[in-house]
Write a protein that holds these residues in place. Structure first.
Motif, PDB file in Angstrom:
ATOM      1  N   PRO A   1       0.682  -1.208  -0.013  1.00  0.00           N
ATOM      2  CA  PRO A   1      -0.234   0.054  -0.031  1.00  0.00           C
ATOM      3  C   PRO A   1       0.736   1.229   0.116  1.00  0.00           C
ATOM      4  O   PRO A   1       1.729   1.327   0.918  1.00  0.00           O
ATOM      5  CB  PRO A   1      -0.779  -0.163   1.369  1.00  0.00           C
ATOM      6  CG  PRO A   1      -0.823  -1.671   1.752  1.00  0.00           C
ATOM      7  CD  PRO A   1       0.683  -2.110   1.098  1.00  0.00           C
ATOM      8  N   THR A   2       0.525   2.061  -1.179  1.00  0.00           N
ATOM      9  CA  THR A   2       1.661   3.307  -1.190  1.00  0.00           C
ATOM     10  C   THR A   2       0.675   4.318  -1.210  1.00  0.00           C
ATOM     11  O   THR A   2      -0.125   4.557  -2.439  1.00  0.00           O
ATOM     12  CB  THR A   2       2.631   3.089  -2.429  1.00  0.00           C
ATOM     13  OG1 THR A   2       3.292   1.760  -2.081  1.00  0.00           O
ATOM     14  CG2 THR A   2       3.691   4.214  -2.312  1.00  0.00           C
ATOM     15  N   ALA A   3       0.771   5.333  -0.491  1.00  0.00           N
ATOM     16  CA  ALA A   3      -0.138   6.511  -0.689  1.00  0.00           C
ATOM     17  C   ALA A   3       0.897   7.950  -0.590  1.00  0.00           C
ATOM     18  O   ALA A   3       2.101   7.901  -0.165  1.00  0.00           O
ATOM     19  CB  ALA A   3      -0.963   6.521   0.696  1.00  0.00           C
ATOM     20  N   PRO A   4       0.372   9.218  -1.070  1.00  0.00           N
ATOM     21  CA  PRO A   4       1.087  10.207  -1.141  1.00  0.00           C
ATOM     22  C   PRO A   4       1.208  10.996   0.564  1.00  0.00           C
ATOM     23  O   PRO A   4       0.496  10.649   1.315  1.00  0.00           O
ATOM     24  CB  PRO A   4       0.317  11.142  -1.895  1.00  0.00           C
ATOM     25  CG  PRO A   4      -1.314  10.657  -1.691  1.00  0.00           C
ATOM     26  CD  PRO A   4      -1.050   9.199  -1.450  1.00  0.00           C
ATOM     27  N   LEU A   5       2.188  11.522   0.650  1.00  0.00           N
ATOM     28  CA  LEU A   5       2.602  12.441   1.741  1.00  0.00           C
ATOM     29  C   LEU A   5       2.419  13.490   1.589  1.00  0.00           C
ATOM     30  O   LEU A   5       2.508  14.415   0.775  1.00  0.00           O
ATOM     31  CB  LEU A   5       4.226  12.432   2.108  1.00  0.00           C
ATOM     32  CG  LEU A   5       5.053  11.214   2.885  1.00  0.00           C
ATOM     33  CD1 LEU A   5       6.417  11.466   2.764  1.00  0.00           C
ATOM     34  CD2 LEU A   5       4.495  11.015   4.065  1.00  0.00           C
TER      35      LEU A   5
ATOM     36  N   ARG B   1       5.081   8.356  -0.312  1.00  0.00           N
ATOM     37  CA  ARG B   1       5.940   8.760  -1.321  1.00  0.00           C
ATOM     38  C   ARG B   1       5.553  10.417  -1.393  1.00  0.00           C
ATOM     39  O   ARG B   1       4.438  10.920  -1.327  1.00  0.00           O
ATOM     40  CB  ARG B   1       5.629   8.310  -2.901  1.00  0.00           C
ATOM     41  CG  ARG B   1       6.338   6.803  -2.810  1.00  0.00           C
ATOM     42  CD  ARG B   1       6.137   6.256  -4.188  1.00  0.00           C
ATOM     43  NE  ARG B   1       6.252   7.074  -5.356  1.00  0.00           N
ATOM     44  CZ  ARG B   1       5.726   6.866  -6.649  1.00  0.00           C
ATOM     45  NH1 ARG B   1       5.425   5.798  -6.728  1.00  0.00           N
ATOM     46  NH2 ARG B   1       6.040   7.706  -7.731  1.00  0.00           N
ATOM     47  N   SER B   2       6.488  10.956  -2.059  1.00  0.00           N
ATOM     48  CA  SER B   2       6.449  12.436  -2.338  1.00  0.00           C
ATOM     49  C   SER B   2       5.893  12.517  -3.741  1.00  0.00           C
ATOM     50  O   SER B   2       6.015  11.979  -4.642  1.00  0.00           O
ATOM     51  CB  SER B   2       7.874  13.173  -2.263  1.00  0.00           C
ATOM     52  OG  SER B   2       7.897  14.387  -3.030  1.00  0.00           O
ATOM     53  N   ARG B   3       4.748  13.634  -3.818  1.00  0.00           N
ATOM     54  CA  ARG B   3       4.230  13.820  -5.038  1.00  0.00           C
ATOM     55  C   ARG B   3       5.489  14.481  -6.130  1.00  0.00           C
ATOM     56  O   ARG B   3       5.167  14.193  -7.392  1.00  0.00           O
ATOM     57  CB  ARG B   3       3.033  14.727  -4.960  1.00  0.00           C
ATOM     58  CG  ARG B   3       1.856  14.106  -4.350  1.00  0.00           C
ATOM     59  CD  ARG B   3       0.830  15.351  -3.526  1.00  0.00           C
ATOM     60  NE  ARG B   3       1.250  15.511  -2.570  1.00  0.00           N
ATOM     61  CZ  ARG B   3       0.751  16.537  -1.955  1.00  0.00           C
ATOM     62  NH1 ARG B   3      -0.286  17.182  -2.239  1.00  0.00           N
ATOM     63  NH2 ARG B   3       1.175  16.958  -0.471  1.00  0.00           N
ATOM     64  N   THR B   4       6.468  15.157  -5.617  1.00  0.00           N
ATOM     65  CA  THR B   4       7.313  15.920  -6.453  1.00  0.00           C
ATOM     66  C   THR B   4       8.599  14.830  -6.544  1.00  0.00           C
ATOM     67  O   THR B   4       9.468  15.242  -7.212  1.00  0.00           O
ATOM     68  CB  THR B   4       7.707  16.935  -5.967  1.00  0.00           C
ATOM     69  OG1 THR B   4       8.123  16.908  -4.577  1.00  0.00           O
ATOM     70  CG2 THR B   4       6.513  18.178  -5.926  1.00  0.00           C
TER      71      THR B   4
END
Length: 407
Positions: free
Chosen positions: A292-296, A366-369
């Protein structure tokens, strides 16, 4: 401000020496002061309870460092424009808070100072937040806490239906379908045509192995098809294309959604209703073996390039203070966010059990950028535009992002 114009202004600012303005500590606008014992601070906390909680932490650090603060709060929607104006007029503050996706854009202008220049220790911080605060190999900011997304479920509704909390996409679809009845939908999420819609899509895109720089991939289409299936089956409302995350929370609290994708900032409102029984888990995966990987989400504290080395060094000490262990734990506990030092996770969850799933989610967030840097907003726009095309039936999940990119 329009992105293209912002980048033009930033490029020009990179050529302008960013010196002190000489305004007094009591002056308005948050610009840097020539008083060595005063630090100017700009952030976007303008509403309580966040404003009061963050200001208390700022005041604590000011007392520890024996400095006075000249703080200015700017509404989030106006912050970047304000930063550009301050850069142009050479009135950047000593300490600047930025929403983490905006950091690389400001760093690219030369307006921020690498923390390595002040020997700031960045070890122990979650890699995702360091990635978000990194530009061309240098870390420019640190965050005391972060947030992310998870799946909230109404326990009473699931128990009444004899259903288990879904952990896979197939289970999510079947459970949401089974819980849909009358004016109640099984699942609520935000697919609005703003960055919120893109933000809520990212857990499904990333968990499925998709990437923001390859939105025409089968993995991206499969993630989008999940949302299309949920809406077309009636397990989710067609109104998701208009709902913000606050609207999603309202649907969940009103009993019109049995589950929702949302963030931990909604927990205080949920807990304020004693009749609501809920729990949260990480966002479901598509197939076995996926993570499961979501944005920070969250804010980073930075040291602008003001030209005054003495004050910049003090500002760096201030950034270290606001992100130390004690402040991370106290801010996380009071604001329902997650500490950014991974070693604090176990202690934090013990104090705030409601945040267990989000703390787990942050470990792989993860970072969006992280991949696209300054070009992230372009991809985010393609993303929410494609989502809208697919959910309104104008394009297939396979073609939606390509059509959105083509305009």
């Amino acid at each position: 401000m329009e992105k293209k114009h912002r980048l033009t202004v930033l490029a020009s600012l990179a050529l302008v020496p960013l010196a002190l303005s000489g305004c007094s500590a009591g002056g308005s606008g948050g610009g840097a002061s020539s008083d060595a014992d005063t630090l100017s601070v700009v952030d976007y906390y303008v509403n309580d309870p966040d404003q009061g909680l963050v200001v208390a932490a700022l005041d604590k650090c000011a007392a520890e460092l024996k400095v006075k603060l000249n703080r200015t709060g700017v509404p989030g929607k106006d912050l970047i424009q304000k930063v550009l104006q301050m850069s142009s007029s050479k009135t950047l503050p000593d300490v600047l808070m930025l929403d983490n996706p905006d950091l690389q854009e400001i760093a690219s202008s030369g307006g921020l100072t690498p923390l390595s220049q002040f020997n700031v220790d960045t070890s122990g911080f979650a890699q995702g937040i360091l990635d978000a605060a990194t530009y061309q190999g240098e870390v420019y900011g640190l965050a005391p806490t972060v947030n992310t997304l998870g799946l909230f479920v109404n326990k009473a509704m699931l128990d009444e239906a004899g259903l288990a909390i879904p952990t896979t996409w197939d289970e999510l679809k079947t459970t949401a379908q089974a819980l849909s009845s009358g004016d109640r939908y099984g699942l609520a999420f935000s697919s609005i045509a703003t960055y919120e819609g893109s933000w809520q899509f990212l857990p499904f895109l990333w968990t499925n192995g998709g990437s923001e720089d390859k939105l025409d991939s089968p993995e991206a289409a499969e993630a989008l098809q999940l949302q299309v299936d949920l809406v077309n089956s009636g397990a989710a409302s067609k109104s998701v294309i208009n709902w913000s995350q606050a609207d999603v929370k309202d649907q969940f609290m009103a009993g019109k959604a049995a589950m929702m994708i949302n963030g931990p900032w909604q927990i205080p409102a949920l807990n304020a209703d004693p009749s609501l029984t809920w729990t949260s888990v990480q966002v479901p995966i598509n197939r076995a073996g996926q993570t499961p990987t979501a944005p920070l989400g969250g804010e980073v504290w930075t040291v602008p390039q003001t030209g005054n080395k003495e004050k910049q060094a003090k500002a760096a000490k201030f950034v270290e203070c606001i992100t130390d262990d004690d402040n991370q734990l106290s801010l996380a506990e009071s604001r329902y966010t997650v500490p950014t030092k991974t070693a604090l996770a176990a202690e934090y969850v013990q104090k705030v059990p409601d945040m267990a799933a989000f703390t787990e989610q942050v470990a792989n967030a993860r970072s969006r950028t992280g991949i696209l840097g300054e070009d992230w907003p372009k991809a985010a726009t393609v993303m929410y535009t494609g989502i809208q095309l697919a959910l309104t039936g104008k394009e297939s999940a396979t073609d939606a992002f390509s059509k959105a990119k083509a305009g």
